[in-house]
Design a protein around this motif. Structure first.
Motif, PDB file in Angstrom:
ATOM      1  N   ILE A 139       0.865  -1.180   0.000  1.00  0.00           N
ATOM      2  CA  ILE A 139       0.000   0.000   0.000  1.00  0.00           C
ATOM      3  C   ILE A 139       0.906   1.236   0.000  1.00  0.00           C
ATOM      4  N   LEU A 140       0.895   1.958  -1.085  1.00  0.00           N
ATOM      5  CA  LEU A 140       1.689   3.182  -1.207  1.00  0.00           C
ATOM      6  C   LEU A 140       0.844   4.358  -0.739  1.00  0.00           C
ATOM      7  N   VAL A 141       1.329   5.060   0.269  1.00  0.00           N
ATOM      8  CA  VAL A 141       0.639   6.238   0.792  1.00  0.00           C
ATOM      9  C   VAL A 141       1.526   7.456   0.580  1.00  0.00           C
ATOM     10  N   ARG A 142       0.968   8.448  -0.077  1.00  0.00           N
ATOM     11  CA  ARG A 142       1.698   9.704  -0.290  1.00  0.00           C
ATOM     12  C   ARG A 142       0.933  10.827   0.401  1.00  0.00           C
ATOM     13  N   LEU A 143       1.611  11.544   1.278  1.00  0.00           N
ATOM     14  CA  LEU A 143       1.028  12.688   1.968  1.00  0.00           C
ATOM     15  C   LEU A 143       1.346  13.940   1.167  1.00  0.00           C
ATOM     16  N   VAL A 144       0.302  14.725   0.878  1.00  0.00           N
ATOM     17  CA  VAL A 144       0.442  15.843  -0.047  1.00  0.00           C
ATOM     18  C   VAL A 144       0.004  17.131   0.628  1.00  0.00           C
ATOM     19  N   ASP A 145       0.702  18.236   0.327  1.00  0.00           N
ATOM     20  CA  ASP A 145       0.371  19.522   0.943  1.00  0.00           C
ATOM     21  C   ASP A 145      -0.672  20.278   0.109  1.00  0.00           C
ATOM     22  N   ASP A 147      -0.464  22.671  -1.845  1.00  0.00           N
ATOM     23  CA  ASP A 147       0.020  23.054  -3.172  1.00  0.00           C
ATOM     24  C   ASP A 147       0.262  21.851  -4.066  1.00  0.00           C
ATOM     25  N   ALA A 148      -0.266  20.689  -3.651  1.00  0.00           N
ATOM     26  CA  ALA A 148      -0.147  19.434  -4.408  1.00  0.00           C
ATOM     27  C   ALA A 148       1.289  18.927  -4.472  1.00  0.00           C
ATOM     28  N   LYS A 149       2.103  19.340  -3.511  1.00  0.00           N
ATOM     29  CA  LYS A 149       3.486  18.855  -3.429  1.00  0.00           C
ATOM     30  C   LYS A 149       3.579  17.734  -2.403  1.00  0.00           C
ATOM     31  N   SER A 150       4.368  16.724  -2.742  1.00  0.00           N
ATOM     32  CA  SER A 150       4.519  15.577  -1.854  1.00  0.00           C
ATOM     33  C   SER A 150       5.306  15.958  -0.608  1.00  0.00           C
ATOM     34  N   ILE A 151       4.751  15.632   0.556  1.00  0.00           N
ATOM     35  CA  ILE A 151       5.440  15.848   1.827  1.00  0.00           C
ATOM     36  C   ILE A 151       6.259  14.620   2.179  1.00  0.00           C
ATOM     37  N   ALA A 152       5.677  13.445   2.004  1.00  0.00           N
ATOM     38  CA  ALA A 152       6.359  12.187   2.308  1.00  0.00           C
ATOM     39  C   ALA A 152       5.588  11.058   1.653  1.00  0.00           C
ATOM     40  N   ALA A 153       6.278   9.934   1.440  1.00  0.00           N
ATOM     41  CA  ALA A 153       5.625   8.766   0.867  1.00  0.00           C
ATOM     42  C   ALA A 153       6.267   7.506   1.432  1.00  0.00           C
ATOM     43  N   VAL A 154       5.462   6.467   1.577  1.00  0.00           N
ATOM     44  CA  VAL A 154       5.964   5.193   2.092  1.00  0.00           C
ATOM     45  C   VAL A 154       5.125   4.070   1.512  1.00  0.00           C
ATOM     46  N   ILE A 155       5.789   2.952   1.227  1.00  0.00           N
ATOM     47  CA  ILE A 155       5.087   1.725   0.836  1.00  0.00           C
ATOM     48  C   ILE A 155       5.013   0.843   2.069  1.00  0.00           C
ATOM     49  N   VAL A 156       3.810   0.543   2.510  1.00  0.00           N
ATOM     50  CA  VAL A 156       3.585  -0.300   3.676  1.00  0.00           C
ATOM     51  C   VAL A 156       3.287  -1.713   3.187  1.00  0.00           C
ATOM     52  N   GLY A 157       4.101  -2.670   3.638  1.00  0.00           N
ATOM     53  CA  GLY A 157       4.010  -4.019   3.118  1.00  0.00           C
ATOM     54  C   GLY A 157       3.534  -5.043   4.132  1.00  0.00           C
ATOM     55  N   LYS A 158       4.179  -6.181   4.133  1.00  0.00           N
ATOM     56  CA  LYS A 158       3.751  -7.333   4.934  1.00  0.00           C
ATOM     57  C   LYS A 158       3.867  -7.041   6.427  1.00  0.00           C
ATOM     58  N   THR A 159       2.806  -7.363   7.149  1.00  0.00           N
ATOM     59  CA  THR A 159       2.775  -7.151   8.594  1.00  0.00           C
ATOM     60  C   THR A 159       3.459  -8.307   9.309  1.00  0.00           C
ATOM     61  N   LYS A 160       4.316  -7.979  10.253  1.00  0.00           N
ATOM     62  CA  LYS A 160       4.941  -9.000  11.092  1.00  0.00           C
ATOM     63  C   LYS A 160       4.160  -9.178  12.387  1.00  0.00           C
ATOM     64  N   SER A 161       3.729  -8.071  12.992  1.00  0.00           N
ATOM     65  CA  SER A 161       2.894  -8.139  14.193  1.00  0.00           C
ATOM     66  C   SER A 161       2.000  -6.910  14.227  1.00  0.00           C
ATOM     67  N   TYR A 162       0.817  -7.065  14.819  1.00  0.00           N
ATOM     68  CA  TYR A 162      -0.154  -5.974  14.860  1.00  0.00           C
ATOM     69  C   TYR A 162      -0.045  -5.196  16.166  1.00  0.00           C
ATOM     70  N   PRO A 163      -0.402  -3.911  16.152  1.00  0.00           N
ATOM     71  CA  PRO A 163      -0.435  -3.138  17.401  1.00  0.00           C
ATOM     72  C   PRO A 163      -1.435  -3.759  18.375  1.00  0.00           C
ATOM     73  N   VAL A 164      -1.062  -3.812  19.633  1.00  0.00           N
ATOM     74  CA  VAL A 164      -1.931  -4.379  20.657  1.00  0.00           C
ATOM     75  C   VAL A 164      -1.869  -3.493  21.897  1.00  0.00           C
ATOM     76  N   GLY A 165      -3.035  -3.105  22.394  1.00  0.00           N
ATOM     77  CA  GLY A 165      -3.093  -2.355  23.643  1.00  0.00           C
ATOM     78  C   GLY A 165      -2.305  -1.056  23.628  1.00  0.00           C
ATOM     79  N   GLY A 166      -2.283  -0.378  22.492  1.00  0.00           N
ATOM     80  CA  GLY A 166      -1.549   0.881  22.400  1.00  0.00           C
ATOM     81  C   GLY A 166      -0.073   0.717  22.118  1.00  0.00           C
ATOM     82  N   LYS A 167       0.412  -0.524  22.075  1.00  0.00           N
ATOM     83  CA  LYS A 167       1.818  -0.769  21.765  1.00  0.00           C
ATOM     84  C   LYS A 167       1.975  -0.987  20.264  1.00  0.00           C
TER      85      LYS A 167
END
Length: 380
Positions: A139-145, A147-167
Protein backbone atom coordinates in the motif's frame (compact mmCIF):
# COMPACT_ATOMS: atom_id res chain seq x y z
CA UNK A 1 -2.31 27.06 4.29
CA UNK A 2 -1.54 26.22 7.92
CA UNK A 3 -4.01 24.23 9.97
CA UNK A 4 -4.27 24.52 13.72
CA UNK A 5 -6.54 21.80 15.00
CA UNK A 6 -6.67 21.08 18.72
CA UNK A 7 -7.20 17.35 18.42
CA UNK A 8 -4.23 16.97 16.09
CA UNK A 9 -2.05 19.04 18.36
CA UNK A 10 -2.83 16.84 21.35
CA UNK A 11 -2.01 13.67 19.45
CA UNK A 12 1.17 15.10 17.96
CA UNK A 13 2.37 16.12 21.41
CA UNK A 14 1.55 12.68 22.79
CA UNK A 15 3.42 10.98 19.97
CA UNK A 16 6.50 13.15 20.48
CA UNK A 17 6.51 12.56 24.24
CA UNK A 18 6.07 8.82 23.87
CA UNK A 19 8.77 8.74 21.23
CA UNK A 20 11.09 10.59 23.59
CA UNK A 21 10.87 7.90 26.23
CA UNK A 22 11.50 5.10 23.77
CA UNK A 23 7.88 3.93 23.48
CA UNK A 24 8.41 3.06 19.84
CA UNK A 25 11.15 0.53 20.67
CA UNK A 26 10.01 -3.03 20.04
CA UNK A 27 10.61 -5.29 23.01
CA UNK A 28 11.20 -8.33 20.84
CA UNK A 29 14.54 -7.18 19.40
CA UNK A 30 17.48 -9.13 20.76
CA UNK A 31 20.69 -7.60 22.11
CA UNK A 32 22.68 -8.43 19.00
CA UNK A 33 20.28 -6.47 16.82
CA UNK A 34 20.37 -3.51 19.22
CA UNK A 35 24.15 -3.51 19.00
CA UNK A 36 24.12 -3.70 15.21
CA UNK A 37 21.44 -1.11 14.51
CA UNK A 38 19.90 1.81 16.35
CA UNK A 39 16.22 2.50 15.59
CA UNK A 40 15.51 5.89 14.07
CA UNK A 41 12.56 7.67 12.43
CA UNK A 42 11.79 6.34 8.99
CA UNK A 43 10.67 9.81 7.87
CA UNK A 44 12.64 12.36 9.93
CA UNK A 45 10.88 15.67 10.45
CA UNK A 46 7.49 14.48 9.24
CA UNK A 47 5.84 14.78 12.66
CA UNK A 48 6.36 18.55 12.52
CA UNK A 49 4.56 18.70 9.15
CA UNK A 50 1.44 16.64 9.80
CA UNK A 51 -0.70 19.78 10.05
CA UNK A 52 0.28 20.58 6.46
CA UNK A 53 -1.24 17.40 5.05
CA UNK A 54 -4.10 18.35 2.71
CA UNK A 55 -4.61 14.99 1.01
CA UNK A 56 -3.57 11.36 0.98
CA UNK A 57 -2.93 9.55 -2.29
CA UNK A 58 -3.23 5.80 -1.82
CA UNK A 59 -2.27 3.14 -4.32
CA UNK A 60 -2.73 -0.63 -3.95
CA UNK A 61 -2.54 -3.50 -6.45
CA UNK A 62 -6.34 -3.21 -6.86
CA UNK A 63 -7.20 0.44 -6.28
CA UNK A 64 -6.00 4.00 -6.65
CA UNK A 65 -7.81 6.68 -4.64
CA UNK A 66 -7.35 10.03 -2.92
CA UNK A 67 -8.61 11.45 0.35
CA UNK A 68 -8.91 15.23 0.65
CA UNK A 69 -9.16 17.50 3.67
CA UNK A 70 -12.10 19.83 3.94
CA UNK A 71 -12.34 23.04 5.96
CA UNK A 72 -10.45 21.46 8.87
CA UNK A 73 -8.90 18.22 10.06
CA UNK A 74 -12.28 16.85 11.14
CA UNK A 75 -13.67 16.81 7.60
CA UNK A 76 -12.25 14.60 4.84
CA UNK A 77 -13.82 13.32 1.63
CA UNK A 78 -13.08 10.85 -1.18
CA UNK A 79 -13.36 12.37 -4.68
CA UNK A 80 -13.69 8.96 -6.36
CA UNK A 81 -16.86 8.40 -4.30
CA UNK A 82 -18.43 11.77 -5.18
CA UNK A 83 -16.79 13.40 -2.14
CA UNK A 84 -18.46 11.05 0.33
CA UNK A 85 -17.25 11.74 3.92
CA UNK A 86 -14.19 9.86 5.15
CA UNK A 87 -13.48 8.88 8.75
CA UNK A 88 -11.39 11.70 10.22
CA UNK A 89 -10.21 9.47 13.07
CA UNK A 90 -8.78 6.94 10.60
CA UNK A 91 -7.00 9.64 8.59
CA UNK A 92 -5.55 11.10 11.77
CA UNK A 93 -4.41 7.72 13.07
CA UNK A 94 -2.57 6.86 9.86
CA UNK A 95 -0.98 10.26 9.23
CA UNK A 96 0.39 10.26 12.76
CA UNK A 97 1.21 6.57 12.47
CA UNK A 98 3.26 7.09 9.32
CA UNK A 99 5.03 10.07 10.89
CA UNK A 100 5.84 7.94 13.94
CA UNK A 101 7.27 4.93 12.09
CA UNK A 102 10.72 3.89 13.28
CA UNK A 103 13.06 1.50 11.55
CA UNK A 104 13.92 -1.61 13.57
CA UNK A 105 16.05 -3.64 11.18
CA UNK A 106 17.28 -3.22 7.61
CA UNK A 107 15.83 -5.62 5.06
CA UNK A 108 16.58 -6.34 1.40
CA UNK A 109 17.61 -3.75 -1.14
CA UNK A 110 17.16 -6.16 -4.04
CA UNK A 111 13.99 -5.57 -6.13
CA UNK A 112 13.64 -9.28 -6.90
CA UNK A 113 12.93 -9.84 -3.19
CA UNK A 114 10.41 -7.01 -2.74
CA UNK A 115 7.37 -9.19 -3.43
CA UNK A 116 8.21 -11.45 -0.49
CA UNK A 117 7.99 -8.46 1.86
CA UNK A 118 5.17 -6.87 -0.16
CA UNK A 119 7.09 -3.62 -0.62
CA UNK A 120 7.09 -3.61 -4.43
CA UNK A 121 5.55 -0.75 -6.35
CA UNK A 122 1.84 -1.67 -6.17
CA UNK A 123 1.38 -1.83 -9.95
CA UNK A 124 4.27 -4.32 -10.23
CA UNK A 125 3.40 -6.54 -7.28
CA UNK A 126 2.95 -10.30 -7.69
CA UNK A 127 2.10 -12.47 -4.65
CA UNK A 128 5.14 -14.55 -3.72
CA UNK A 129 3.06 -17.58 -2.67
CA UNK A 130 -0.52 -18.78 -2.24
CA UNK A 131 -0.69 -17.53 1.35
CA UNK A 132 0.08 -14.00 0.17
CA UNK A 133 -2.83 -13.94 -2.26
CA UNK A 134 -5.25 -13.08 0.54
CA UNK A 135 -3.08 -10.20 1.79
CA UNK A 136 -3.77 -6.64 0.60
CA UNK A 137 -0.24 -6.44 -0.79
CA UNK A 138 1.81 -3.23 -0.86
CA UNK A 139 0.00 0.00 0.00
CA UNK A 140 1.69 3.18 -1.21
CA UNK A 141 0.64 6.24 0.79
CA UNK A 142 1.70 9.70 -0.29
CA UNK A 143 1.03 12.69 1.97
CA UNK A 144 0.44 15.84 -0.05
CA UNK A 145 0.37 19.52 0.94
CA UNK A 146 -2.18 22.18 -0.18
CA UNK A 147 0.02 23.05 -3.17
CA UNK A 148 -0.15 19.43 -4.41
CA UNK A 149 3.49 18.86 -3.43
CA UNK A 150 4.52 15.58 -1.85
CA UNK A 151 5.44 15.85 1.83
CA UNK A 152 6.36 12.19 2.31
CA UNK A 153 5.63 8.77 0.87
CA UNK A 154 5.96 5.19 2.09
CA UNK A 155 5.09 1.72 0.84
CA UNK A 156 3.58 -0.30 3.68
CA UNK A 157 4.01 -4.02 3.12
CA UNK A 158 3.75 -7.33 4.93
CA UNK A 159 2.77 -7.15 8.59
CA UNK A 160 4.94 -9.00 11.09
CA UNK A 161 2.89 -8.14 14.19
CA UNK A 162 -0.15 -5.97 14.86
CA UNK A 163 -0.43 -3.14 17.40
CA UNK A 164 -1.93 -4.38 20.66
CA UNK A 165 -3.09 -2.36 23.64
CA UNK A 166 -1.55 0.88 22.40
CA UNK A 167 1.82 -0.77 21.76
CA UNK A 168 3.26 -0.62 18.25
CA UNK A 169 3.21 -3.43 15.77
CA UNK A 170 5.85 -4.26 13.19
CA UNK A 171 5.50 -3.98 9.43
CA UNK A 172 7.81 -4.05 6.41
CA UNK A 173 8.13 -0.70 4.64
CA UNK A 174 10.10 1.00 1.90
CA UNK A 175 10.40 4.56 0.69
CA UNK A 176 9.43 4.46 -3.01
CA UNK A 177 12.52 6.44 -4.04
CA UNK A 178 14.93 4.16 -2.13
CA UNK A 179 16.04 0.57 -2.69
CA UNK A 180 16.34 -0.43 0.95
CA UNK A 181 13.36 -2.01 2.67
CA UNK A 182 13.00 -1.95 6.46
CA UNK A 183 11.23 -3.65 9.29
CA UNK A 184 9.57 -0.75 11.06
CA UNK A 185 7.42 -0.33 14.14
CA UNK A 186 4.44 1.91 14.71
CA UNK A 187 0.67 2.06 14.94
CA UNK A 188 -1.17 1.90 11.63
CA UNK A 189 -4.66 0.90 10.52
CA UNK A 190 -4.40 1.19 6.78
CA UNK A 191 -7.34 -0.24 4.77
CA UNK A 192 -6.55 -1.22 1.19
CA UNK A 193 -10.24 -1.04 0.29
CA UNK A 194 -11.30 2.59 -0.29
CA UNK A 195 -14.81 1.92 1.06
CA UNK A 196 -13.37 1.02 4.48
CA UNK A 197 -12.19 4.64 4.82
CA UNK A 198 -15.73 5.99 4.47
CA UNK A 199 -17.99 7.04 7.33
CA UNK A 200 -20.16 3.94 7.73
CA UNK A 201 -22.89 5.37 9.98
CA UNK A 202 -26.30 5.30 8.31
CA UNK A 203 -29.25 4.94 10.64
CA UNK A 204 -29.57 2.47 13.49
CA UNK A 205 -33.02 1.20 14.42
CA UNK A 206 -32.91 -1.68 16.88
CA UNK A 207 -35.63 -4.30 16.58
CA UNK A 208 -36.71 -3.54 20.15
CA UNK A 209 -37.94 -0.12 18.93
CA UNK A 210 -39.89 -1.39 15.93
CA UNK A 211 -43.70 -1.44 15.91
CA UNK A 212 -44.39 -2.67 12.37
CA UNK A 213 -42.87 -3.24 8.94
CA UNK A 214 -44.53 -3.09 5.52
CA UNK A 215 -42.74 -4.41 2.43
CA UNK A 216 -44.34 -3.47 -0.92
CA UNK A 217 -43.01 -5.17 -4.04
CA UNK A 218 -43.14 -3.87 -7.61
CA UNK A 219 -45.64 -6.63 -8.49
CA UNK A 220 -48.07 -5.25 -5.91
CA UNK A 221 -47.62 -7.96 -3.30
CA UNK A 222 -47.32 -6.72 0.27
CA UNK A 223 -45.81 -8.21 3.40
CA UNK A 224 -46.95 -6.78 6.72
CA UNK A 225 -45.41 -7.82 10.00
CA UNK A 226 -46.27 -6.51 13.43
CA UNK A 227 -44.98 -6.69 16.93
CA UNK A 228 -46.25 -9.77 18.73
CA UNK A 229 -47.41 -9.98 22.36
CA UNK A 230 -44.98 -9.38 25.18
CA UNK A 231 -43.34 -12.33 26.89
CA UNK A 232 -43.62 -13.02 30.59
CA UNK A 233 -39.99 -14.18 30.79
CA UNK A 234 -38.71 -10.78 29.65
CA UNK A 235 -37.14 -12.08 26.43
CA UNK A 236 -37.34 -10.17 23.14
CA UNK A 237 -40.73 -9.85 21.50
CA UNK A 238 -41.20 -11.81 18.28
CA UNK A 239 -42.75 -10.33 15.16
CA UNK A 240 -45.53 -12.05 13.26
CA UNK A 241 -47.03 -11.67 9.77
CA UNK A 242 -50.21 -9.63 9.95
CA UNK A 243 -51.96 -11.58 7.18
CA UNK A 244 -51.17 -15.19 8.08
CA UNK A 245 -53.34 -17.44 5.86
CA UNK A 246 -55.41 -20.20 7.45
CA UNK A 247 -53.54 -23.46 7.73
CA UNK A 248 -50.14 -21.74 7.57
CA UNK A 249 -47.63 -20.97 10.28
CA UNK A 250 -44.39 -19.00 10.65
CA UNK A 251 -41.56 -21.12 9.30
CA UNK A 252 -38.84 -19.32 11.24
CA UNK A 253 -39.32 -16.66 13.90
CA UNK A 254 -35.68 -15.69 13.29
CA UNK A 255 -36.40 -14.79 9.66
CA UNK A 256 -39.45 -12.71 10.56
CA UNK A 257 -37.55 -10.90 13.31
CA UNK A 258 -34.71 -10.21 10.86
CA UNK A 259 -37.09 -8.15 8.73
CA UNK A 260 -37.90 -5.97 11.74
CA UNK A 261 -34.21 -5.66 12.56
CA UNK A 262 -33.05 -4.87 9.03
CA UNK A 263 -31.75 -1.43 10.04
CA UNK A 264 -30.17 -2.47 13.33
CA UNK A 265 -26.68 -3.13 11.96
CA UNK A 266 -26.88 -2.17 8.30
CA UNK A 267 -23.50 -1.97 6.56
CA UNK A 268 -22.70 -1.03 2.97
CA UNK A 269 -20.11 -2.17 0.43
CA UNK A 270 -20.08 0.91 -1.77
CA UNK A 271 -21.78 4.25 -2.28
CA UNK A 272 -23.00 6.32 -5.22
CA UNK A 273 -25.25 9.27 -5.93
CA UNK A 274 -28.87 8.12 -5.91
CA UNK A 275 -29.36 9.76 -9.31
CA UNK A 276 -27.02 7.14 -10.80
CA UNK A 277 -29.64 4.41 -10.28
CA UNK A 278 -33.29 4.01 -11.24
CA UNK A 279 -35.47 3.32 -8.20
CA UNK A 280 -38.78 3.61 -10.06
CA UNK A 281 -39.43 -0.14 -9.66
CA UNK A 282 -37.91 -0.56 -6.22
CA UNK A 283 -39.19 -2.71 -3.40
CA UNK A 284 -40.28 -0.26 -0.69
CA UNK A 285 -39.82 -1.20 2.98
CA UNK A 286 -41.42 1.02 5.63
CA UNK A 287 -40.28 0.57 9.21
CA UNK A 288 -42.27 2.37 11.90
CA UNK A 289 -41.02 2.53 15.48
CA UNK A 290 -42.77 2.84 18.82
CA UNK A 291 -41.03 6.19 19.35
CA UNK A 292 -42.43 7.76 16.18
CA UNK A 293 -39.67 7.21 13.61
CA UNK A 294 -40.57 6.14 10.10
CA UNK A 295 -37.79 4.89 7.83
CA UNK A 296 -38.43 4.18 4.15
CA UNK A 297 -35.95 1.97 2.30
CA UNK A 298 -36.07 1.52 -1.47
CA UNK A 299 -34.19 -1.54 -2.78
CA UNK A 300 -33.24 -2.53 -6.33
CA UNK A 301 -31.04 -5.43 -7.50
CA UNK A 302 -27.37 -4.71 -8.12
CA UNK A 303 -25.59 -5.77 -11.27
CA UNK A 304 -24.48 -9.10 -9.76
CA UNK A 305 -28.08 -10.06 -8.94
CA UNK A 306 -27.21 -10.74 -5.30
CA UNK A 307 -26.35 -7.44 -3.66
CA UNK A 308 -28.67 -4.47 -3.88
CA UNK A 309 -28.68 -0.69 -4.08
CA UNK A 310 -30.80 1.11 -1.50
CA UNK A 311 -31.84 4.60 -0.53
CA UNK A 312 -33.06 5.50 2.94
CA UNK A 313 -35.26 8.40 4.00
CA UNK A 314 -36.49 8.93 7.53
CA UNK A 315 -38.83 11.18 9.45
CA UNK A 316 -40.19 11.61 12.96
CA UNK A 317 -43.87 12.02 13.73
CA UNK A 318 -44.99 12.14 17.34
CA UNK A 319 -48.44 10.95 16.23
CA UNK A 320 -46.91 7.57 15.30
CA UNK A 321 -45.41 7.06 18.74
CA UNK A 322 -46.80 4.38 21.05
CA UNK A 323 -45.13 5.08 24.42
CA UNK A 324 -44.12 2.02 26.40
CA UNK A 325 -42.69 2.80 29.83
CA UNK A 326 -41.31 -0.72 30.10
CA UNK A 327 -39.27 -0.47 26.89
CA UNK A 328 -35.95 1.11 27.79
CA UNK A 329 -34.77 1.05 24.16
CA UNK A 330 -37.20 3.74 23.02
CA UNK A 331 -35.92 7.24 22.36
CA UNK A 332 -37.40 10.36 23.89
CA UNK A 333 -39.04 12.61 21.26
CA UNK A 334 -36.12 15.04 21.19
CA UNK A 335 -33.62 12.18 20.88
CA UNK A 336 -35.59 10.60 18.03
CA UNK A 337 -35.76 13.94 16.24
CA UNK A 338 -32.02 14.41 16.68
CA UNK A 339 -31.31 10.94 15.29
CA UNK A 340 -33.44 11.57 12.23
CA UNK A 341 -31.92 14.97 11.50
CA UNK A 342 -28.38 13.58 11.71
CA UNK A 343 -29.26 10.55 9.56
CA UNK A 344 -30.96 12.71 6.94
CA UNK A 345 -27.88 14.91 6.61
CA UNK A 346 -25.72 11.82 6.10
CA UNK A 347 -27.95 9.90 3.68
CA UNK A 348 -29.72 12.53 1.58
CA UNK A 349 -28.82 12.12 -2.08
CA UNK A 350 -26.93 8.85 -1.64
CA UNK A 351 -27.49 5.24 -2.68
CA UNK A 352 -25.75 2.40 -0.87
CA UNK A 353 -24.67 -1.01 -2.12
CA UNK A 354 -25.63 -3.51 0.56
CA UNK A 355 -24.80 -7.22 0.95
CA UNK A 356 -27.06 -10.09 -0.04
CA UNK A 357 -28.18 -10.69 3.55
CA UNK A 358 -29.50 -7.13 3.85
CA UNK A 359 -31.31 -7.40 0.52
CA UNK A 360 -32.97 -10.61 1.71
CA UNK A 361 -34.27 -9.03 4.92
CA UNK A 362 -35.47 -5.88 3.16
CA UNK A 363 -37.30 -7.66 0.33
CA UNK A 364 -39.01 -10.62 1.97
CA UNK A 365 -42.38 -11.84 0.72
CA UNK A 366 -45.00 -13.54 2.87
CA UNK A 367 -44.35 -16.83 1.09
CA UNK A 368 -40.71 -16.69 2.25
CA UNK A 369 -41.75 -16.70 5.91
CA UNK A 370 -44.54 -19.24 6.21
CA UNK A 371 -45.14 -22.94 5.75
CA UNK A 372 -48.13 -25.32 6.10
CA UNK A 373 -49.13 -26.34 9.57
CA UNK A 374 -48.61 -29.97 10.52
CA UNK A 375 -51.02 -32.17 12.41
CA UNK A 376 -48.80 -32.04 15.49
CA UNK A 377 -48.89 -28.23 15.39
CA UNK A 378 -52.70 -28.24 15.47
CA UNK A 379 -52.74 -30.64 18.43
CA UNK A 380 -50.42 -28.28 20.36
Amino acid sequence: MQMRNKSWAILVTAAVVLGGVGWWLATSRDRATEADFTPRPLLPGLMAKVNDVASLEISTPKALFRIERGADAEHWTMPSRNDYPVRADLVRKNVLGIAGLETVEPRTDKPEHYDRLQVSDPEKYQPADDASKSDPGPILVRLVDPDAKSIAAVIVGKTKSYPVGGKPGQVHVRKPEEARAWLAQGILELPADPVQWLVKDLIKIDRARVASVTVTHPDGSVLRIARGPGKTDGSSVDFVPADLPKGMKVASAYDVNAVAGALAYLAFDDVAKDSEHDFAKATVTEIVTLDGVKAVVKTIPAEDGKKGWITITASHDAALAKPDAGNKDLLAPEEAEKQINAATRRMAGWAYLVPESAVRDLTRKLADLIEPEKKDDKKG
